[in-house]
Design a protein around this motif. Structure first.
Motif, short mmCIF file in Angstrom:
data_model
loop_
_atom_site.label_atom_id
_atom_site.label_comp_id
_atom_site.label_asym_id
_atom_site.label_seq_id
_atom_site.Cartn_x
_atom_site.Cartn_y
_atom_site.Cartn_z
N UNK A 58 0.66 -1.27 -0.02
CA UNK A 58 -0.01 0.13 -0.08
C UNK A 58 1.05 1.21 0.08
N UNK A 59 0.29 2.40 0.39
CA UNK A 59 1.10 3.85 0.37
C UNK A 59 2.34 3.55 1.04
N UNK A 60 2.28 3.30 2.47
CA UNK A 60 3.32 3.30 3.21
C UNK A 60 4.44 2.01 2.74
N UNK A 61 4.06 1.00 2.33
CA UNK A 61 4.73 -0.22 2.17
C UNK A 61 5.74 0.34 0.74
N UNK A 62 4.93 0.71 -0.26
CA UNK A 62 5.56 1.31 -1.53
C UNK A 62 6.47 2.26 -1.44
N UNK A 63 6.33 3.42 -0.62
CA UNK A 63 7.38 4.37 -0.07
C UNK A 63 8.41 3.89 0.24
N UNK A 64 8.20 3.00 1.48
CA UNK A 64 9.45 2.50 2.11
C UNK A 64 10.25 1.66 1.13
N UNK A 65 9.54 1.02 0.25
CA UNK A 65 10.48 0.05 -0.46
C UNK A 65 11.16 1.10 -1.73
N UNK A 66 10.54 2.21 -2.23
CA UNK A 66 11.44 2.74 -3.19
C UNK A 66 12.44 3.61 -2.58
N UNK A 67 12.50 4.02 -1.14
CA UNK A 67 13.49 4.76 -0.85
C UNK A 67 14.62 3.67 -0.25
N UNK A 68 14.19 2.68 0.15
CA UNK A 68 15.19 1.58 0.62
C UNK A 68 15.89 0.91 -0.70
N UNK A 69 15.08 0.66 -1.85
CA UNK A 69 15.82 0.43 -2.87
C UNK A 69 16.79 1.52 -3.31
N UNK A 70 16.49 2.78 -3.37
CA UNK A 70 17.37 4.08 -3.71
C UNK A 70 18.44 3.84 -3.01
N UNK A 71 18.56 3.12 -1.83
CA UNK A 71 19.69 3.05 -1.31
C UNK A 71 20.59 1.73 -1.49
N UNK A 72 20.25 1.06 -2.53
CA UNK A 72 20.86 -0.13 -2.96
C UNK A 72 20.69 -1.38 -2.08
N UNK A 73 19.46 -1.30 -1.42
CA UNK A 73 19.15 -2.37 -0.32
C UNK A 73 18.32 -3.49 -1.58
N UNK A 74 18.31 -4.66 -1.13
CA UNK A 74 17.88 -5.91 -1.94
C UNK A 74 16.36 -5.94 -1.22
N UNK A 75 15.28 -5.21 -1.81
CA UNK A 75 13.82 -5.19 -1.26
C UNK A 75 12.93 -5.90 -1.68
N UNK A 76 11.99 -6.69 -1.25
CA UNK A 76 10.94 -7.32 -1.61
C UNK A 76 9.56 -6.97 -0.72
N UNK A 77 8.69 -6.72 -1.67
CA UNK A 77 7.34 -6.26 -1.15
C UNK A 77 6.46 -7.40 -1.36
N UNK B 156 -9.44 14.00 8.10
CA UNK B 156 -9.69 14.01 6.79
C UNK B 156 -9.17 14.87 6.06
N UNK B 157 -8.80 14.25 4.66
CA UNK B 157 -8.19 15.46 3.75
C UNK B 157 -6.80 15.35 3.41
N UNK B 158 -6.20 14.11 3.28
CA UNK B 158 -4.77 13.85 2.85
C UNK B 158 -3.98 13.82 3.91
N UNK B 159 -4.20 13.69 5.24
CA UNK B 159 -3.45 13.60 6.17
C UNK B 159 -2.88 12.25 6.54
N UNK B 160 -3.82 11.31 6.24
CA UNK B 160 -3.47 10.12 6.46
C UNK B 160 -2.48 9.52 5.45
N UNK B 161 -2.64 9.82 4.16
CA UNK B 161 -1.70 9.55 3.07
C UNK B 161 -0.28 10.16 3.63
N UNK B 162 -0.19 11.24 4.09
CA UNK B 162 1.11 12.01 4.29
C UNK B 162 1.64 11.19 5.42
N UNK B 163 0.88 10.59 6.25
CA UNK B 163 1.46 9.68 7.32
C UNK B 163 2.27 8.56 6.65
N UNK B 164 1.36 8.00 5.74
CA UNK B 164 2.00 6.86 4.90
C UNK B 164 3.35 7.09 4.37
N UNK B 165 3.34 8.04 3.42
CA UNK B 165 4.58 8.66 2.74
C UNK B 165 5.75 9.05 3.71
#
Length: 392
Positions: A12-31, A373-382
């Motif tokens: 989801x939002x948090x998992x994919x965000x974590x994956x892209x940032x960890x991957x950019x650090x050259x970590x081997x990531x699986x979601x 309500x209004x984008x706050x929870x997505x921002x917490x995920x990011x």
């Protein structure tokens, strides 16, 4: 056995965000995700246009048993950082109301952006994968048994979300993982959810279904001014969803249906200038006829010159201090978010890592952090996904 650096549970939002940032650090990531599609909640959000953040994000607008916990992540990866990412991918967006940012086109634009970022970072996403068990081998070493093979990882990130939208595959998985490792989980309940009414009020207000009105909705601790919507089950709309997160069973909510008008003073002025007009005629300038008939069945047809100021005060209270005792909420079925969750005191606010279980992280909705309500929870995920992604 697949040996990897980082295993993230939840695409989801948090998992994919974590994956892209960890991957950019050259970590081997699986979601991995039990669903057949990544980001289902992202696609559903914002009426299909994804309210992905808000111009006015502020840590004070989040609910948690540890009110300070969310500050670190939200101030280090802000709404402006995510907006820059959206602009980088040339996704058109607009502000709707109160700083809420939506895609001009579809929510899929945000999901496609995250998936592309993950792909470019080398993060692999595996769907239709069920976790069967988790073993902690030692600090920073876990073995995760799944329906599609086993993984040996150094960092295990739980981004499995909460209990809202069970039809989208929501489950208590993340809370069970926390309990497995003796991490406290605060009791959960539905948040940002329509309120239901007792039968007497439900029957009285049933004819108002479909009417929306600008209102101030309050309880003893919080107040919101937004649209309120009458439904055949109770009360909804942004104002009611907002107050629901602060409402407790047995509490009364106070509704001001005329935020911009001092109705008592207005009626006294109109009595002098238009004494022969009926009260309901004056009120029609502010409300649909049905609302007046329901909330003011007794004296609405009387002329203003026959009504006392005491009665005017009663009328004004009906509209600017209308008290209702909700019966409950519609529950997780229609809730936007889940209140409660993994205890923030068990996590590092900087990294989202469990303080007593090295290598185990919790991010996103599964944590006891719930925004407006209004984008706050997505921002917490990011923000929480980014925080973990810097260190896993």
């Amino acid at each position: 056995m697949h040996k990897i650096d980082v295993l993230i549970v939840g695409a989801g939002a948090a998992g994919l965000t974590c994956a892209m940032h960890a991957g950019n650090r050259h970590r081997n990531v699986v979601v991995i995700d039990h669903s057949n599609k990544a980001g289902k909640k992202i696609l559903l959000s914002g009426g299909g246009r994804c309210n992905f953040t808000n111009y006015h994000i502020n840590p004070i607008d989040y609910i948690s048993h540890n009110r300070h916990f969310c500050k670190s992540a939200l101030t280090r990866y802000t709404q402006w950082d995510f907006i820059e990412l959206v602009k980088k991918h040339r996704i058109p967006f607009h502000e709707k109301t109160l700083g809420q940012l939506f895609c001009d086109n579809k929510s899929k634009d945000i999901l496609d952006m995250l998936l592309l970022e993950c792909e470019q970072a080398g993060a692999e996403i595996k769907l239709d994968t069920i976790i069967e068990s988790i073993e902690k081998v030692s600090d920073y070493h876990f073995i995760v048994h799944t329906s599609k093979g086993n993984y040996h990882c150094e960092s295990l990130v739980i981004a499995s979300g909460g209990l809202s939208f069970p039809t989208m595959g929501a489950s208590p998985f993340g809370y069970k993982v926390a309990e497995q490792f003796d991490i406290h989980v605060w009791p959960t309940r539905a948040g940002l959810v329509p309120l239901t009414l007792h039968n007497q009020d439900k029957d009285l207000l049933s004819t108002l279904s479909g009417i929306g009105i600008d209102s101030i909705v309050s309880n003893s601790r919080q107040s919101f001014r937004e649209n309120m919507l009458f439904t055949h089950r109770g009360l909804s709309g942004p104002a009611m969803l907002q107050i629901s997160s602060y409402w407790q069973p047995g509490e009364t909510v106070i509704i001001n249906l005329l935020p911009n008008i001092d109705l008592f003073a207005h009626l006294k002025v109109m009595q002098k200038s238009h004494p022969n007009k009926q009260l309901k005629t004056i009120l029609h300038a502010f409300f649909p006829k049905r609302i007046i008939e329901v909330l003011l069945p007794d004296i609405g047809g009387q002329q203003l010159d026959s009504i006392t100021h005491k009665d005017f005060a009663h009328v004004a209270r009906q509209f600017d201090s209308w008290k209702l005792l909700p019966n409950g909420t519609e529950g997780y079925r229609t809730a936007e978010v889940t209140l409660g969750g993994v205890d923030c005191n068990a996590l590092s606010s900087k990294t989202m890592e469990c303080t007593h279980v090295p290598g185990l992280y919790f991010i996103g909705e599964v944590v006891d952090v719930t925004g407006w309500l209004g984008g706050y929870n997505f921002q917490w995920a990011w923000s929480s996904g980014w925080a973990a992604g810097q260190v896993v």
